[in-house]
Design a protein around this motif. Sequence first.
Motif, PDB file in Angstrom:
ATOM      1  N   ALA A   1      13.332   5.944 -12.175  1.00 33.62           N
ATOM      2  CA  ALA A   1      13.395   4.983 -13.273  1.00 33.62           C
ATOM      3  C   ALA A   1      14.377   5.437 -14.340  1.00 33.62           C
ATOM      4  O   ALA A   1      15.153   4.623 -14.883  1.00 33.62           O
ATOM      5  CB  ALA A   1      12.006   4.790 -13.881  1.00 33.62           C
ATOM      6  N   GLY A   2      14.371   6.725 -14.637  1.00 33.25           N
ATOM      7  CA  GLY A   2      15.305   7.248 -15.627  1.00 33.25           C
ATOM      8  C   GLY A   2      16.746   7.065 -15.210  1.00 33.25           C
ATOM      9  O   GLY A   2      17.613   6.734 -16.035  1.00 33.25           O
TER      10      GLY A   2
ATOM     11  N   ALA B   1       7.775  -3.614  -9.059  1.00 33.82           N
ATOM     12  CA  ALA B   1       7.324  -3.604 -10.447  1.00 33.82           C
ATOM     13  C   ALA B   1       5.837  -3.295 -10.559  1.00 33.82           C
ATOM     14  O   ALA B   1       5.421  -2.490 -11.415  1.00 33.82           O
ATOM     15  CB  ALA B   1       7.626  -4.954 -11.097  1.00 33.82           C
ATOM     16  N   LEU B   2       5.036  -3.921  -9.699  1.00 31.11           N
ATOM     17  CA  LEU B   2       3.585  -3.805  -9.835  1.00 31.11           C
ATOM     18  C   LEU B   2       3.019  -2.518  -9.254  1.00 31.11           C
ATOM     19  O   LEU B   2       1.873  -2.171  -9.532  1.00 31.11           O
ATOM     20  CB  LEU B   2       2.911  -5.017  -9.192  1.00 31.11           C
ATOM     21  CG  LEU B   2       3.087  -6.322  -9.973  1.00 31.11           C
ATOM     22  CD1 LEU B   2       2.591  -7.507  -9.150  1.00 31.11           C
ATOM     23  CD2 LEU B   2       2.358  -6.262 -11.310  1.00 31.11           C
TER      24      LEU B   2
ATOM     25  N   PRO C   1      10.888 -16.809  -3.087  1.00 27.14           N
ATOM     26  CA  PRO C   1      12.187 -16.118  -3.040  1.00 27.14           C
ATOM     27  C   PRO C   1      11.967 -14.696  -2.522  1.00 27.14           C
ATOM     28  O   PRO C   1      11.319 -13.893  -3.211  1.00 27.14           O
ATOM     29  CB  PRO C   1      12.671 -16.119  -4.489  1.00 27.14           C
ATOM     30  CG  PRO C   1      11.827 -17.135  -5.184  1.00 27.14           C
ATOM     31  CD  PRO C   1      10.508 -17.162  -4.469  1.00 27.14           C
ATOM     32  N   PRO C   2      12.450 -14.343  -1.339  1.00 28.48           N
ATOM     33  CA  PRO C   2      12.053 -13.060  -0.740  1.00 28.48           C
ATOM     34  C   PRO C   2      12.495 -11.838  -1.535  1.00 28.48           C
ATOM     35  O   PRO C   2      11.755 -10.852  -1.626  1.00 28.48           O
ATOM     36  CB  PRO C   2      12.699 -13.101   0.651  1.00 28.48           C
ATOM     37  CG  PRO C   2      13.739 -14.154   0.583  1.00 28.48           C
ATOM     38  CD  PRO C   2      13.285 -15.148  -0.441  1.00 28.48           C
ATOM     39  N   GLU C   3      13.698 -11.893  -2.115  1.00 28.82           N
ATOM     40  CA  GLU C   3      14.142 -10.733  -2.901  1.00 28.82           C
ATOM     41  C   GLU C   3      13.218 -10.506  -4.099  1.00 28.82           C
ATOM     42  O   GLU C   3      12.883  -9.365  -4.430  1.00 28.82           O
ATOM     43  CB  GLU C   3      15.582 -10.921  -3.385  1.00 28.82           C
ATOM     44  CG  GLU C   3      16.623 -10.964  -2.265  1.00 28.82           C
ATOM     45  CD  GLU C   3      16.817 -12.360  -1.688  1.00 28.82           C
ATOM     46  OE1 GLU C   3      17.711 -12.525  -0.834  1.00 28.82           O
ATOM     47  OE2 GLU C   3      16.077 -13.289  -2.099  1.00 28.82           O
ATOM     48  N   HIS C   4      12.794 -11.606  -4.722  1.00 32.14           N
ATOM     49  CA  HIS C   4      11.926 -11.469  -5.893  1.00 32.14           C
ATOM     50  C   HIS C   4      10.509 -11.057  -5.497  1.00 32.14           C
ATOM     51  O   HIS C   4       9.808 -10.400  -6.284  1.00 32.14           O
ATOM     52  CB  HIS C   4      11.932 -12.764  -6.706  1.00 32.14           C
ATOM     53  CG  HIS C   4      13.257 -13.021  -7.356  1.00 32.14           C
ATOM     54  ND1 HIS C   4      13.619 -12.436  -8.544  1.00 32.14           N
ATOM     55  CD2 HIS C   4      14.321 -13.755  -6.936  1.00 32.14           C
ATOM     56  CE1 HIS C   4      14.858 -12.821  -8.857  1.00 32.14           C
ATOM     57  NE2 HIS C   4      15.299 -13.611  -7.892  1.00 32.14           N
TER      58      HIS C   4
ATOM     59  N   ARG D   1       0.828  -1.211   0.000  1.00 35.34           N
ATOM     60  CA  ARG D   1       0.000   0.000   0.000  1.00 35.34           C
ATOM     61  C   ARG D   1       0.860   1.259   0.000  1.00 35.34           C
ATOM     62  O   ARG D   1       0.556   2.242  -0.689  1.00 35.34           O
ATOM     63  CB  ARG D   1      -0.905   0.020   1.227  1.00 35.34           C
ATOM     64  CG  ARG D   1      -2.015  -1.019   1.213  1.00 35.34           C
ATOM     65  CD  ARG D   1      -2.907  -0.897   2.447  1.00 35.34           C
ATOM     66  NE  ARG D   1      -3.555  -2.168   2.748  1.00 35.34           N
ATOM     67  CZ  ARG D   1      -3.321  -2.889   3.839  1.00 35.34           C
ATOM     68  NH1 ARG D   1      -2.481  -2.463   4.768  1.00 35.34           N
ATOM     69  NH2 ARG D   1      -3.944  -4.037   4.013  1.00 35.34           N
ATOM     70  N   ARG D   2       1.912   1.239   0.799  1.00 29.66           N
ATOM     71  CA  ARG D   2       2.786   2.420   0.875  1.00 29.66           C
ATOM     72  C   ARG D   2       3.491   2.670  -0.452  1.00 29.66           C
ATOM     73  O   ARG D   2       3.642   3.820  -0.878  1.00 29.66           O
ATOM     74  CB  ARG D   2       3.806   2.231   2.005  1.00 29.66           C
ATOM     75  CG  ARG D   2       3.201   2.362   3.402  1.00 29.66           C
ATOM     76  CD  ARG D   2       4.168   1.893   4.455  1.00 29.66           C
ATOM     77  NE  ARG D   2       3.683   2.213   5.812  1.00 29.66           N
ATOM     78  CZ  ARG D   2       4.109   1.604   6.914  1.00 29.66           C
ATOM     79  NH1 ARG D   2       5.031   0.648   6.846  1.00 29.66           N
ATOM     80  NH2 ARG D   2       3.636   1.958   8.092  1.00 29.66           N
ATOM     81  N   LYS D   3       3.930   1.612  -1.110  1.00 24.78           N
ATOM     82  CA  LYS D   3       4.598   1.779  -2.397  1.00 24.78           C
ATOM     83  C   LYS D   3       3.621   2.271  -3.463  1.00 24.78           C
ATOM     84  O   LYS D   3       3.978   3.104  -4.303  1.00 24.78           O
ATOM     85  CB  LYS D   3       5.219   0.452  -2.831  1.00 24.78           C
ATOM     86  CG  LYS D   3       6.473   0.074  -2.075  1.00 24.78           C
ATOM     87  CD  LYS D   3       7.619   1.053  -2.349  1.00 24.78           C
ATOM     88  CE  LYS D   3       8.113   0.938  -3.770  1.00 24.78           C
ATOM     89  NZ  LYS D   3       9.209   1.928  -4.055  1.00 24.78           N
ATOM     90  N   LEU D   4       2.392   1.773  -3.436  1.00 26.77           N
ATOM     91  CA  LEU D   4       1.405   2.234  -4.408  1.00 26.77           C
ATOM     92  C   LEU D   4       1.055   3.704  -4.151  1.00 26.77           C
ATOM     93  O   LEU D   4       0.896   4.484  -5.087  1.00 26.77           O
ATOM     94  CB  LEU D   4       0.155   1.365  -4.338  1.00 26.77           C
ATOM     95  CG  LEU D   4      -0.894   1.604  -5.431  1.00 26.77           C
ATOM     96  CD1 LEU D   4      -0.320   1.309  -6.814  1.00 26.77           C
ATOM     97  CD2 LEU D   4      -2.132   0.749  -5.185  1.00 26.77           C
ATOM     98  N   ALA D   5       0.971   4.082  -2.881  1.00 26.62           N
ATOM     99  CA  ALA D   5       0.696   5.480  -2.542  1.00 26.62           C
ATOM    100  C   ALA D   5       1.823   6.396  -3.009  1.00 26.62           C
ATOM    101  O   ALA D   5       1.569   7.518  -3.476  1.00 26.62           O
ATOM    102  CB  ALA D   5       0.477   5.628  -1.041  1.00 26.62           C
ATOM    103  N   LEU D   6       3.065   5.932  -2.909  1.00 27.78           N
ATOM    104  CA  LEU D   6       4.189   6.732  -3.412  1.00 27.78           C
ATOM    105  C   LEU D   6       4.066   6.952  -4.908  1.00 27.78           C
ATOM    106  O   LEU D   6       4.312   8.055  -5.413  1.00 27.78           O
ATOM    107  CB  LEU D   6       5.520   6.043  -3.096  1.00 27.78           C
ATOM    108  CG  LEU D   6       6.150   6.294  -1.740  1.00 27.78           C
ATOM    109  CD1 LEU D   6       7.450   5.489  -1.608  1.00 27.78           C
ATOM    110  CD2 LEU D   6       6.454   7.776  -1.516  1.00 27.78           C
ATOM    111  N   SER D   7       3.696   5.901  -5.641  1.00 26.96           N
ATOM    112  CA  SER D   7       3.529   6.038  -7.084  1.00 26.96           C
ATOM    113  C   SER D   7       2.398   7.001  -7.414  1.00 26.96           C
ATOM    114  O   SER D   7       2.501   7.809  -8.344  1.00 26.96           O
ATOM    115  CB  SER D   7       3.244   4.673  -7.716  1.00 26.96           C
ATOM    116  OG  SER D   7       4.394   3.864  -7.672  1.00 26.96           O
TER     117      SER D   7
END
Length: 206
Positions: A114-115, A166-167, A156-159, A97-103
């Motif tokens: 990303a650039g 990514a999502l 695999p935790p890193e993945h 949720r936090r990552k989606l909110a950042l996006s």
Amino acid sequence: MAQDAGAAPRTRTQTRNRAAILEAGLEVFSEKGFRGATLEEIARRARLSKPNLLYYYPSKEAVHLALLENLLDAWLAPLVALDPAGDPVEEVLLYLRRKLALSRDYPRESRLFAGEILRGAPHLGPVLGGRLATLVADKAAVLRGWMDQGRLARLPPEHLIFSIWALTQHYADFDVQVRAVLGAGRDPYAEAGPFLETLFRRLLAP
């Protein structure tokens, strides 16, 4: 970026001009990429002359680096906040949720990051292999511990972390594509939140 120790205090005008330059730089870099950005365009959007801009930042690279340094702590904060004492599934979903909110709230910053990565991370390379790698290793160990306890599905935790990046960042980095496909009147983030939570809740179930 923090003011150098021992430096004279900045005036209100200096603080305002630095903020205007960074805001303009963020706009230009996120729209045109590093190679397409120019100091002239950044100065124009900041409503400053180019010589005035150069008083604060001696090059395009300096503006870009200042933006990346300001971004880094905010970008890493959601992963830092993953709590080993919390409920495993809920902690991962909270990170999502936090990552989606950042996006959603900082799409230009996401595209700036990303650039930088697409350019081979000339400024952030040491951070990616140092601070970020260490943080991911620490949180992967937490995830692996939960998996060993049978509280999360064996993955695999890193993945797992990469897939969350990514999502969630996709919605900022490919905003034009997402909105073109969904059409007018639909909120990508309102739809993405429940979908991603359902996806990961099922994926994570032990």
